[in-house]
Design an enzyme around this catalytic site. Structure first.
Site, PDB file in Angstrom:
ATOM      1  N   GLU A 198      -1.214  -5.532   8.567  1.00  0.00           N
ATOM      2  CA  GLU A 198      -0.354  -5.007   9.628  1.00  0.00           C
ATOM      3  C   GLU A 198      -0.893  -5.359  11.007  1.00  0.00           C
ATOM      4  OE1 GLU A 198       0.397  -0.806   9.144  1.00  0.00           O
ATOM      5  OE2 GLU A 198       1.218  -1.092   7.127  1.00  0.00           O
ATOM      6  N   ASP A 233       0.838  -1.211   0.000  1.00  0.00           N
ATOM      7  CA  ASP A 233       0.000   0.000   0.000  1.00  0.00           C
ATOM      8  C   ASP A 233       0.872   1.259   0.000  1.00  0.00           C
ATOM      9  OD1 ASP A 233       0.863  -0.132   2.595  1.00  0.00           O
ATOM     10  OD2 ASP A 233      -1.130  -0.022   3.506  1.00  0.00           O
ATOM     11  N   LYS A 258      -1.347  -9.480   2.787  1.00  0.00           N
ATOM     12  CA  LYS A 258      -0.561  -9.048   3.957  1.00  0.00           C
ATOM     13  C   LYS A 258      -1.387  -8.033   4.739  1.00  0.00           C
ATOM     14  CE  LYS A 258       3.159  -6.148   3.593  1.00  0.00           C
ATOM     15  NZ  LYS A 258       2.741  -4.995   4.424  1.00  0.00           N
ATOM     16  N   GLU A 289       9.444  -4.548  10.046  1.00  0.00           N
ATOM     17  CA  GLU A 289       9.787  -3.213   9.536  1.00  0.00           C
ATOM     18  C   GLU A 289      10.442  -2.376  10.630  1.00  0.00           C
ATOM     19  OE1 GLU A 289       6.905  -1.222   7.114  1.00  0.00           O
ATOM     20  OE2 GLU A 289       8.058   0.640   7.116  1.00  0.00           O
TER      21      GLU A 289
END
Ligand code: KIV
Length: 259
Positions: A116, A45, A114, A179
Protein backbone atom coordinates in the site's frame (compact mmCIF):
# COMPACT_ATOMS: atom_id res chain seq x y z
CA UNK A 1 11.26 -24.76 -17.65
CA UNK A 2 8.65 -22.26 -18.91
CA UNK A 3 6.59 -20.54 -16.20
CA UNK A 4 3.15 -22.19 -16.12
CA UNK A 5 1.56 -19.21 -14.43
CA UNK A 6 0.20 -16.00 -15.96
CA UNK A 7 3.09 -13.56 -15.76
CA UNK A 8 3.18 -9.92 -14.74
CA UNK A 9 4.18 -9.06 -18.33
CA UNK A 10 1.10 -10.87 -19.65
CA UNK A 11 -1.10 -8.86 -17.29
CA UNK A 12 0.38 -5.58 -18.51
CA UNK A 13 -0.70 -6.58 -22.04
CA UNK A 14 -4.31 -6.78 -20.79
CA UNK A 15 -4.41 -3.00 -20.37
CA UNK A 16 -7.75 -1.87 -21.82
CA UNK A 17 -9.34 -5.33 -21.74
CA UNK A 18 -11.42 -5.79 -18.57
CA UNK A 19 -10.49 -8.77 -16.41
CA UNK A 20 -11.65 -10.05 -13.02
CA UNK A 21 -9.46 -10.48 -9.97
CA UNK A 22 -10.70 -12.07 -6.74
CA UNK A 23 -9.11 -12.60 -3.38
CA UNK A 24 -8.36 -16.15 -2.22
CA UNK A 25 -7.00 -17.40 1.07
CA UNK A 26 -6.95 -21.19 0.79
CA UNK A 27 -6.51 -24.05 -1.66
CA UNK A 28 -10.17 -25.02 -2.33
CA UNK A 29 -11.33 -21.51 -3.18
CA UNK A 30 -8.25 -20.93 -5.32
CA UNK A 31 -9.32 -24.02 -7.28
CA UNK A 32 -12.94 -22.80 -7.51
CA UNK A 33 -11.84 -19.39 -8.80
CA UNK A 34 -9.57 -20.95 -11.40
CA UNK A 35 -12.31 -23.35 -12.46
CA UNK A 36 -14.55 -20.29 -12.88
CA UNK A 37 -12.02 -18.84 -15.33
CA UNK A 38 -10.48 -16.24 -13.01
CA UNK A 39 -6.74 -16.35 -13.48
CA UNK A 40 -5.56 -13.55 -11.20
CA UNK A 41 -5.85 -14.27 -7.46
CA UNK A 42 -4.99 -11.84 -4.68
CA UNK A 43 -4.05 -13.23 -1.30
CA UNK A 44 -5.13 -10.03 0.40
CA UNK A 45 -4.46 -9.07 3.97
CA UNK A 46 -8.26 -8.84 4.23
CA UNK A 47 -7.40 -12.35 5.41
CA UNK A 48 -7.33 -10.71 8.84
CA UNK A 49 -11.02 -9.87 8.73
CA UNK A 50 -12.74 -12.40 6.52
CA UNK A 51 -10.81 -15.50 7.64
CA UNK A 52 -8.99 -14.80 10.91
CA UNK A 53 -11.78 -12.83 12.62
CA UNK A 54 -9.92 -9.56 13.35
CA UNK A 55 -11.69 -6.26 12.75
CA UNK A 56 -8.79 -4.77 10.74
CA UNK A 57 -5.88 -5.80 8.53
CA UNK A 58 -3.17 -4.40 10.83
CA UNK A 59 -2.78 -7.52 13.06
CA UNK A 60 -1.93 -9.75 10.07
CA UNK A 61 1.66 -11.04 10.21
CA UNK A 62 4.04 -11.99 7.43
CA UNK A 63 3.80 -15.63 8.55
CA UNK A 64 -0.01 -15.51 8.07
CA UNK A 65 0.47 -14.32 4.49
CA UNK A 66 3.11 -17.02 3.93
CA UNK A 67 0.84 -19.80 5.11
CA UNK A 68 -2.26 -18.66 3.20
CA UNK A 69 -0.30 -17.56 0.12
CA UNK A 70 1.28 -21.00 -0.12
CA UNK A 71 -2.15 -22.65 0.18
CA UNK A 72 -3.52 -20.54 -2.69
CA UNK A 73 -0.51 -21.42 -4.84
CA UNK A 74 -0.96 -25.12 -4.07
CA UNK A 75 -4.66 -24.90 -4.92
CA UNK A 76 -4.13 -23.25 -8.31
CA UNK A 77 -2.34 -24.28 -11.48
CA UNK A 78 -2.01 -21.34 -13.84
CA UNK A 79 -3.25 -18.26 -12.02
CA UNK A 80 -1.07 -15.28 -11.29
CA UNK A 81 -1.01 -15.15 -7.48
CA UNK A 82 -0.43 -11.73 -5.90
CA UNK A 83 0.43 -11.86 -2.18
CA UNK A 84 -0.03 -8.83 0.07
CA UNK A 85 2.84 -7.52 2.17
CA UNK A 86 1.13 -6.98 5.53
CA UNK A 87 1.37 -3.91 7.74
CA UNK A 88 4.80 -3.72 9.37
CA UNK A 89 6.60 -5.80 6.75
CA UNK A 90 7.89 -3.02 4.49
CA UNK A 91 7.56 0.47 5.99
CA UNK A 92 10.81 0.70 7.98
CA UNK A 93 13.31 0.57 5.10
CA UNK A 94 13.95 -0.58 1.54
CA UNK A 95 16.06 -3.43 2.97
CA UNK A 96 13.22 -4.61 5.17
CA UNK A 97 10.79 -4.38 2.22
CA UNK A 98 13.05 -6.46 -0.02
CA UNK A 99 13.64 -9.06 2.73
CA UNK A 100 9.90 -9.42 3.34
CA UNK A 101 9.08 -9.64 -0.37
CA UNK A 102 11.80 -12.24 -0.99
CA UNK A 103 10.58 -14.28 1.97
CA UNK A 104 7.01 -14.09 0.71
CA UNK A 105 7.71 -15.27 -2.82
CA UNK A 106 10.19 -17.96 -1.66
CA UNK A 107 7.84 -19.42 0.92
CA UNK A 108 4.61 -19.16 -1.09
CA UNK A 109 5.66 -19.58 -4.73
CA UNK A 110 3.52 -16.47 -5.40
CA UNK A 111 3.95 -14.53 -8.64
CA UNK A 112 4.12 -11.01 -7.24
CA UNK A 113 3.61 -8.92 -4.10
CA UNK A 114 1.38 -5.94 -3.37
CA UNK A 115 1.95 -3.09 -0.96
CA UNK A 116 0.00 0.00 0.00
CA UNK A 117 0.95 3.63 -0.53
CA UNK A 118 1.66 6.02 -3.39
CA UNK A 119 4.47 8.58 -3.32
CA UNK A 120 5.53 7.45 0.15
CA UNK A 121 5.97 3.81 -0.97
CA UNK A 122 7.65 4.47 -4.33
CA UNK A 123 11.19 3.81 -3.04
CA UNK A 124 10.07 0.49 -1.49
CA UNK A 125 8.46 -0.57 -4.77
CA UNK A 126 11.58 0.32 -6.76
CA UNK A 127 13.78 -1.64 -4.34
CA UNK A 128 11.61 -4.77 -4.57
CA UNK A 129 11.36 -4.54 -8.37
CA UNK A 130 15.15 -4.14 -8.54
CA UNK A 131 15.44 -7.34 -6.53
CA UNK A 132 13.54 -9.09 -9.32
CA UNK A 133 10.08 -9.36 -7.79
CA UNK A 134 7.03 -7.99 -9.65
CA UNK A 135 5.01 -5.50 -7.57
CA UNK A 136 1.39 -4.32 -7.59
CA UNK A 137 0.81 -0.87 -6.08
CA UNK A 138 -2.26 0.17 -4.09
CA UNK A 139 -3.50 3.77 -3.85
CA UNK A 140 -6.68 5.55 -2.78
CA UNK A 141 -8.10 4.13 0.45
CA UNK A 142 -5.26 2.33 2.24
CA UNK A 143 -6.84 0.00 4.80
CA UNK A 144 -3.59 -0.74 6.69
CA UNK A 145 -3.27 2.90 7.77
CA UNK A 146 -6.82 4.19 7.27
CA UNK A 147 -7.25 4.83 10.97
CA UNK A 148 -4.48 7.45 10.88
CA UNK A 149 -5.82 9.60 8.08
CA UNK A 150 -8.96 10.01 6.05
CA UNK A 151 -10.40 6.61 6.96
CA UNK A 152 -12.46 4.72 4.40
CA UNK A 153 -14.08 7.74 2.71
CA UNK A 154 -14.04 7.71 -1.10
CA UNK A 155 -11.00 9.60 -2.41
CA UNK A 156 -11.60 12.56 -4.70
CA UNK A 157 -8.37 14.59 -4.34
CA UNK A 158 -7.39 14.54 -8.01
CA UNK A 159 -3.81 15.81 -7.84
CA UNK A 160 -2.81 13.66 -4.86
CA UNK A 161 -4.26 10.44 -6.30
CA UNK A 162 -2.77 11.08 -9.74
CA UNK A 163 0.63 11.78 -8.17
CA UNK A 164 0.39 8.60 -6.08
CA UNK A 165 -0.58 6.42 -9.04
CA UNK A 166 2.12 7.90 -11.27
CA UNK A 167 4.78 7.49 -8.56
CA UNK A 168 3.90 3.84 -8.09
CA UNK A 169 3.94 3.12 -11.84
CA UNK A 170 7.20 5.02 -12.34
CA UNK A 171 8.75 3.02 -9.49
CA UNK A 172 8.09 -0.12 -11.54
CA UNK A 173 4.73 -1.49 -10.37
CA UNK A 174 3.16 -3.56 -13.16
CA UNK A 175 -0.41 -2.85 -11.98
CA UNK A 176 -2.07 -0.50 -9.50
CA UNK A 177 -5.07 -1.18 -7.26
CA UNK A 178 -7.36 1.87 -6.98
CA UNK A 179 -9.44 1.48 -3.84
CA UNK A 180 -12.50 3.71 -3.31
CA UNK A 181 -11.43 6.41 -5.76
CA UNK A 182 -14.22 8.41 -7.42
CA UNK A 183 -15.21 6.86 -10.76
CA UNK A 184 -14.29 10.00 -12.68
CA UNK A 185 -10.84 10.13 -11.14
CA UNK A 186 -10.30 6.39 -11.62
CA UNK A 187 -11.04 6.86 -15.33
CA UNK A 188 -8.47 9.66 -15.52
CA UNK A 189 -5.83 7.65 -13.65
CA UNK A 190 -6.50 4.61 -15.85
CA UNK A 191 -5.99 6.72 -18.98
CA UNK A 192 -2.81 8.25 -17.54
CA UNK A 193 -1.02 4.98 -16.74
CA UNK A 194 0.56 2.50 -19.15
CA UNK A 195 -0.04 -0.33 -16.67
CA UNK A 196 -3.45 -1.77 -15.75
CA UNK A 197 -5.50 -0.32 -12.92
CA UNK A 198 -7.41 -2.78 -10.75
CA UNK A 199 -10.44 -1.08 -9.23
CA UNK A 200 -12.34 -1.80 -6.06
CA UNK A 201 -15.24 0.54 -5.38
CA UNK A 202 -13.79 2.84 -8.06
CA UNK A 203 -16.31 2.56 -10.89
CA UNK A 204 -16.43 0.69 -14.18
CA UNK A 205 -13.58 2.29 -16.10
CA UNK A 206 -10.61 0.63 -14.40
CA UNK A 207 -8.85 -1.99 -16.50
CA UNK A 208 -9.67 -4.76 -14.02
CA UNK A 209 -11.93 -5.19 -11.00
CA UNK A 210 -11.10 -6.92 -7.72
CA UNK A 211 -13.49 -7.98 -4.98
CA UNK A 212 -13.07 -9.84 -1.73
CA UNK A 213 -14.12 -13.49 -2.19
CA UNK A 214 -16.29 -13.52 0.93
CA UNK A 215 -18.20 -10.47 -0.33
CA UNK A 216 -18.72 -11.89 -3.84
CA UNK A 217 -20.05 -15.17 -2.47
CA UNK A 218 -22.09 -13.84 0.45
CA UNK A 219 -19.92 -15.24 3.23
CA UNK A 220 -19.30 -11.98 5.13
CA UNK A 221 -22.01 -10.14 7.05
CA UNK A 222 -21.02 -6.51 6.35
CA UNK A 223 -19.87 -6.03 2.76
CA UNK A 224 -19.02 -2.49 1.63
CA UNK A 225 -21.85 -0.71 -0.25
CA UNK A 226 -20.25 -1.07 -3.70
CA UNK A 227 -20.22 -4.89 -3.49
CA UNK A 228 -22.60 -7.05 -5.48
CA UNK A 229 -23.22 -10.49 -3.97
CA UNK A 230 -23.10 -13.01 -6.79
CA UNK A 231 -24.06 -15.95 -4.55
CA UNK A 232 -25.34 -16.64 -1.04
CA UNK A 233 -22.95 -19.27 0.28
CA UNK A 234 -23.79 -18.50 3.89
CA UNK A 235 -27.35 -19.78 3.31
CA UNK A 236 -26.06 -22.83 1.47
CA UNK A 237 -23.57 -23.61 4.26
CA UNK A 238 -26.04 -23.06 7.10
CA UNK A 239 -28.67 -25.13 5.28
CA UNK A 240 -26.26 -28.00 4.73
CA UNK A 241 -25.03 -27.96 8.32
CA UNK A 242 -28.61 -27.78 9.65
CA UNK A 243 -29.55 -30.81 7.54
CA UNK A 244 -26.50 -32.69 8.87
CA UNK A 245 -27.45 -31.80 12.47
CA UNK A 246 -31.03 -32.96 11.97
CA UNK A 247 -29.87 -36.23 10.38
CA UNK A 248 -27.56 -37.01 13.31
CA UNK A 249 -30.19 -36.13 15.93
CA UNK A 250 -32.81 -38.23 14.15
CA UNK A 251 -30.37 -41.10 13.54
CA UNK A 252 -30.98 -41.00 9.80
CA UNK A 253 -27.23 -40.53 9.33
CA UNK A 254 -25.22 -42.68 9.23
CA UNK A 255 -27.32 -45.47 7.71
CA UNK A 256 -27.24 -48.87 9.46
CA UNK A 257 -26.38 -50.72 6.28
CA UNK A 258 -23.21 -48.82 5.36
CA UNK A 259 -20.16 -48.13 7.53
O1 KIV B 1 -6.41 -7.10 1.11
C1 KIV B 1 -7.19 -7.10 0.14
O2 KIV B 1 -8.05 -7.97 -0.02
C2 KIV B 1 -7.06 -6.02 -0.82
C3 KIV B 1 -8.18 -5.79 -1.76
C4 KIV B 1 -9.34 -5.24 -1.04
C5 KIV B 1 -7.77 -4.94 -2.91
O3 KIV B 1 -6.09 -5.32 -0.81
Amino acid sequence: MPDRRVSAAALVKRKGVPFPVVTAYDAPFARFAENAGIDVLLVGDTLGMVVLGYDATAPVELRDMERHGAAVVRGSQHAHVIVDLPFGAYEASDVRAVESAVRLVKRTGGSSVKLEGGVRSAARIAAIVNAGIPVVGHVGVLPQTAALGEGFRRRTARDAILADARAVAEAGAFAVVLEMVSAELAREVTAALAVPTIGIGSGPDCDAQVLVLHDVLGMYPDPPPFVRRFADLESVAVGGLRAYGVAVRERTYPPRTLQ
